[in-house]
Design a protein around this motif. Structure first.
Motif, short mmCIF file in Angstrom:
data_model
loop_
_atom_site.label_atom_id
_atom_site.label_comp_id
_atom_site.label_asym_id
_atom_site.label_seq_id
_atom_site.Cartn_x
_atom_site.Cartn_y
_atom_site.Cartn_z
N ASP A 129 7.51 6.80 55.07
CA ASP A 129 8.38 7.24 56.16
C ASP A 129 7.69 8.24 57.09
O ASP A 129 7.90 8.23 58.31
CB ASP A 129 9.65 7.88 55.59
CG ASP A 129 10.43 6.93 54.70
OD1 ASP A 129 10.92 7.38 53.63
OD2 ASP A 129 10.53 5.73 55.03
N TYR A 130 6.90 9.12 56.51
CA TYR A 130 6.28 10.18 57.29
C TYR A 130 4.81 10.32 56.91
O TYR A 130 4.44 10.12 55.75
CB TYR A 130 7.00 11.52 57.04
CG TYR A 130 8.48 11.48 57.34
CD1 TYR A 130 9.41 11.44 56.31
CD2 TYR A 130 8.94 11.46 58.66
CE1 TYR A 130 10.77 11.39 56.57
CE2 TYR A 130 10.30 11.41 58.93
CZ TYR A 130 11.21 11.37 57.88
OH TYR A 130 12.55 11.32 58.15
N TRP A 131 4.01 10.72 57.90
CA TRP A 131 2.56 10.86 57.72
C TRP A 131 2.08 12.17 58.30
O TRP A 131 2.59 12.65 59.32
CB TRP A 131 1.83 9.70 58.42
CG TRP A 131 2.09 8.38 57.78
CD1 TRP A 131 3.13 7.54 58.04
CD2 TRP A 131 1.29 7.76 56.78
NE1 TRP A 131 3.03 6.42 57.24
CE2 TRP A 131 1.91 6.52 56.46
CE3 TRP A 131 0.11 8.10 56.11
CZ2 TRP A 131 1.39 5.65 55.51
CZ3 TRP A 131 -0.40 7.23 55.17
CH2 TRP A 131 0.24 6.02 54.88
N GLY A 132 1.03 12.71 57.67
CA GLY A 132 0.36 13.86 58.24
C GLY A 132 -0.73 13.41 59.20
O GLY A 132 -0.93 12.20 59.42
N ALA A 159 4.92 10.64 52.90
CA ALA A 159 6.15 10.82 52.14
C ALA A 159 7.08 9.63 52.34
O ALA A 159 7.20 9.13 53.46
CB ALA A 159 6.86 12.11 52.59
N ARG A 160 7.71 9.18 51.25
CA ARG A 160 8.69 8.12 51.37
C ARG A 160 9.89 8.44 50.51
O ARG A 160 9.74 8.97 49.40
CB ARG A 160 8.11 6.76 51.01
CG ARG A 160 7.67 6.56 49.58
CD ARG A 160 7.19 5.12 49.37
NE ARG A 160 8.27 4.16 49.54
CZ ARG A 160 8.09 2.92 50.00
NH1 ARG A 160 6.89 2.51 50.35
NH2 ARG A 160 9.11 2.10 50.11
N ARG A 161 11.06 8.08 51.01
CA ARG A 161 12.30 8.40 50.33
C ARG A 161 12.63 7.39 49.23
O ARG A 161 13.11 7.76 48.18
CB ARG A 161 13.45 8.44 51.35
CG ARG A 161 14.80 8.81 50.77
CD ARG A 161 14.83 10.25 50.35
NE ARG A 161 16.15 10.63 49.88
CZ ARG A 161 16.59 10.44 48.64
NH1 ARG A 161 15.79 9.85 47.75
NH2 ARG A 161 17.80 10.80 48.30
N SER A 162 12.34 6.13 49.49
CA SER A 162 12.77 5.08 48.56
C SER A 162 11.65 4.66 47.62
O SER A 162 10.46 4.77 47.94
CB SER A 162 13.24 3.85 49.34
OG SER A 162 12.16 3.28 50.06
N HIS A 218 8.94 10.73 47.33
CA HIS A 218 7.71 10.34 46.65
C HIS A 218 6.56 10.61 47.62
O HIS A 218 6.69 10.39 48.83
CB HIS A 218 7.75 8.87 46.29
CG HIS A 218 9.02 8.46 45.62
ND1 HIS A 218 9.35 8.83 44.33
CD2 HIS A 218 10.07 7.72 46.09
CE1 HIS A 218 10.53 8.33 44.02
NE2 HIS A 218 10.99 7.65 45.07
N MET A 219 5.43 11.07 47.10
CA MET A 219 4.32 11.48 47.94
C MET A 219 3.07 10.67 47.63
O MET A 219 2.82 10.33 46.47
CB MET A 219 4.03 12.96 47.74
CG MET A 219 5.21 13.88 48.02
SD MET A 219 5.80 13.78 49.72
CE MET A 219 4.38 14.41 50.61
N GLY A 220 2.29 10.40 48.66
CA GLY A 220 1.08 9.63 48.47
C GLY A 220 -0.06 10.14 49.31
O GLY A 220 0.13 10.90 50.27
N ILE A 230 6.26 -0.14 42.04
CA ILE A 230 4.96 0.54 42.11
C ILE A 230 4.20 0.06 43.32
O ILE A 230 3.51 0.81 44.01
CB ILE A 230 4.18 0.31 40.81
CG1 ILE A 230 4.90 0.97 39.64
CG2 ILE A 230 2.76 0.86 40.95
CD1 ILE A 230 4.29 0.69 38.28
N GLY A 231 4.34 -1.23 43.63
CA GLY A 231 3.68 -1.79 44.80
C GLY A 231 4.09 -1.10 46.09
O GLY A 231 3.28 -0.95 47.01
N SER A 232 5.35 -0.70 46.15
CA SER A 232 5.81 -0.03 47.37
C SER A 232 5.14 1.33 47.53
O SER A 232 4.89 1.77 48.66
CB SER A 232 7.34 0.14 47.33
OG SER A 232 7.72 1.05 46.32
N LEU A 233 4.83 1.99 46.43
CA LEU A 233 4.11 3.26 46.51
C LEU A 233 2.68 3.07 46.98
O LEU A 233 2.10 3.97 47.58
CB LEU A 233 4.11 3.96 45.16
CG LEU A 233 5.42 4.55 44.66
CD1 LEU A 233 5.21 5.18 43.29
CD2 LEU A 233 5.98 5.57 45.62
#
Length: 125
Positions: free
Chosen positions: A113-116, A97-100, A33-35, A104-107
């Motif tokens: 997990d990872y950041w640019g 980016a997050r795997r889990s 999942h991407m944010g 919706i709150g978690s997004l």
């Protein structure tokens, strides 16, 4: 090694548009999942938009109707079209980016997990 590289930031007048992109490598992009986040007063990073692996999208109220997040799993990229920009949109925008997916709150929380490294967006009045 996972890398997220943002691009597309710049200087634009109020009412203008920009398109941010984030190229991912070192991970199976379609599984993440991407944010997009940006700093905000009193917060380390404020949620802007997110897109799940299945394509569902979520937006902060402050950008709803103006920003559109999308992903291209064939190119391992996530993009965000930013229209009707306002001076208060000025910030460094970070791709994440997050795997889990727990909720919706978690997004919407900066627990990815990872950041640019971020790309600067400046909107002049």
């Amino acid at each position: 090694q996972v890398q997220l590289v943002e691009s597309g930031g710049g200087l634009v007048q109020a009412g203008g548009s920009l398109r941010l992109s984030c190229a991912a490598s070192g991970l199976t992009f379609s599984n993440y999942h991407m944010g997009w986040f940006r700093p905000a007063p009193g917060k380390e990073r404020e949620f802007v938009a997110a897109i799940r692996t299945v394509g569902y999208t979520y937006y902060a109220d402050s950008v709803k109707g103006r920003f559109t997040i999308s992903r291209d799993n064939a190119k391992d990229t996530v993009s965000m079209q930013m229209n009707s920009l306002k001076p208060e949109d000025t910030a460094v925008y970070y791709c994440a980016a997050r795997r889990s997916f727990n909720s919706i709150g978690s997004l919407m929380s900066p627990t990815y997990d990872y950041w640019g490294q971020g790309t600067q967006v400046t909107v002049s009045s």
